[in-house]
Design an enzyme around this catalytic site. Structure first.
Site, PDB file in Angstrom:
ATOM      1  N   ASP A  31       0.900  -1.161  -0.021  1.00  0.00           N
ATOM      2  CA  ASP A  31      -0.026   0.116   0.016  1.00  0.00           C
ATOM      3  C   ASP A  31       0.764   1.262   0.061  1.00  0.00           C
ATOM      4  OD1 ASP A  31      -3.430   0.472   0.964  1.00  0.00           O
ATOM      5  OD2 ASP A  31      -1.865   2.344   1.019  1.00  0.00           O
ATOM      6  N   ASN A  87     -13.028  -2.543   2.455  1.00  0.00           N
ATOM      7  CA  ASN A  87     -13.894  -1.476   2.541  1.00  0.00           C
ATOM      8  C   ASN A  87     -14.991  -1.416   1.200  1.00  0.00           C
ATOM      9  OD1 ASN A  87     -12.642  -0.215   4.755  1.00  0.00           O
ATOM     10  ND2 ASN A  87     -11.024   0.443   3.132  1.00  0.00           N
ATOM     11  N   SER A  95     -12.275   3.882  -1.656  1.00  0.00           N
ATOM     12  CA  SER A  95     -11.585   5.006  -2.600  1.00  0.00           C
ATOM     13  C   SER A  95     -11.157   4.525  -3.788  1.00  0.00           C
ATOM     14  CB  SER A  95     -10.639   5.588  -1.681  1.00  0.00           C
ATOM     15  OG  SER A  95      -9.463   4.635  -1.575  1.00  0.00           O
ATOM     16  N   VAL A  96     -10.957   3.197  -4.057  1.00  0.00           N
ATOM     17  CA  VAL A  96     -10.559   2.712  -5.432  1.00  0.00           C
ATOM     18  C   VAL A  96     -11.684   1.595  -5.666  1.00  0.00           C
ATOM     19  CG1 VAL A  96      -8.640   1.527  -6.656  1.00  0.00           C
ATOM     20  CG2 VAL A  96      -8.096   2.915  -4.921  1.00  0.00           C
ATOM     21  N   HIS A 100     -10.164  -5.191  -3.490  1.00  0.00           N
ATOM     22  CA  HIS A 100      -9.155  -5.267  -2.939  1.00  0.00           C
ATOM     23  C   HIS A 100      -9.062  -5.595  -1.379  1.00  0.00           C
ATOM     24  CE1 HIS A 100      -9.885  -1.206  -2.745  1.00  0.00           C
ATOM     25  NE2 HIS A 100      -9.284  -0.834  -1.542  1.00  0.00           N
ATOM     26  N   ILE A 101      -8.434  -6.709  -0.945  1.00  0.00           N
ATOM     27  CA  ILE A 101      -8.137  -6.989   0.303  1.00  0.00           C
ATOM     28  C   ILE A 101      -6.978  -6.312   1.087  1.00  0.00           C
ATOM     29  CG2 ILE A 101      -7.908  -8.808   2.053  1.00  0.00           C
ATOM     30  CD1 ILE A 101      -9.353 -10.709  -0.036  1.00  0.00           C
ATOM     31  N   HIS A 102      -7.263  -5.445   2.096  1.00  0.00           N
ATOM     32  CA  HIS A 102      -6.072  -5.137   2.828  1.00  0.00           C
ATOM     33  C   HIS A 102      -5.429  -6.159   4.023  1.00  0.00           C
ATOM     34  CE1 HIS A 102      -6.843  -0.539   2.254  1.00  0.00           C
ATOM     35  NE2 HIS A 102      -8.159  -0.993   1.917  1.00  0.00           N
TER      36      HIS A 102
END
Ligand code: AMP
Length: 114
Positions: A31, A87, A95-96, A100-102
């Site tokens: 990130d 999210n 925001s994107v 995606h997985i954080h």
């Protein structure tokens, strides 16, 4: 024509990123704005907008992303644990618009997160 997201441009090698892992279904990148000593994003190559938009045919892919995340954690020796976050939508501060997985680790965290 719908413009590409940042993550699609990274997948297509049109934007630079620190790619830590890649297979036929996903990439794992650092990130750019980490919130912990370890903060990476597991991103499917298939441009699913967000979890909300995933379908039954994506079930295997979604499982694969989680397994890639836990394999990454194992390779990195994250013995004290890690947190996985997705999210979805405005209230969650997505925001994107490319799923995606954080994966966040490397320090004690707080709960609840909000
Ligand atoms: P989210 O808010 O869940 O949509 O997360 C998007 C994440 O992408 C944020 O943590 C950003 O710091 C990260 N990000 C945005 N642009 C880049 C980039 N070019 N390379 C790596 N990470 C990025």
């Amino acid at each position: 024509m719908v413009s590409k997201t940042i993550f699609q441009k990274i997948i297509d090698r049109e934007l630079p990123a620190e790619i830590l892992f890649e297979d036929e279904q996903c990439i794992i990148i650092k990130d750019i704005n980490p919130v912990a000593p370890v903060h990476v994003l597991v991103i499917p190559k298939k441009p699913i907008l967000r979890v909300e938009e995933a379908s039954t045919e994506d079930a295997k892919l979604l499982g694969h992303l989680l397994l890639c995340a836990k394999n990454f954690a194992k390779r990195e020796g994250l013995k004290n644990g890690f947190r996985i976050v997705i999210n979805n939508g405005k209230d969650a501060l997505e925001s994107v618009p490319h799923l995606h997985i954080h994966l966040i680790a490397g320090k004690p965290m707080q709960w609840p997160p909000c």
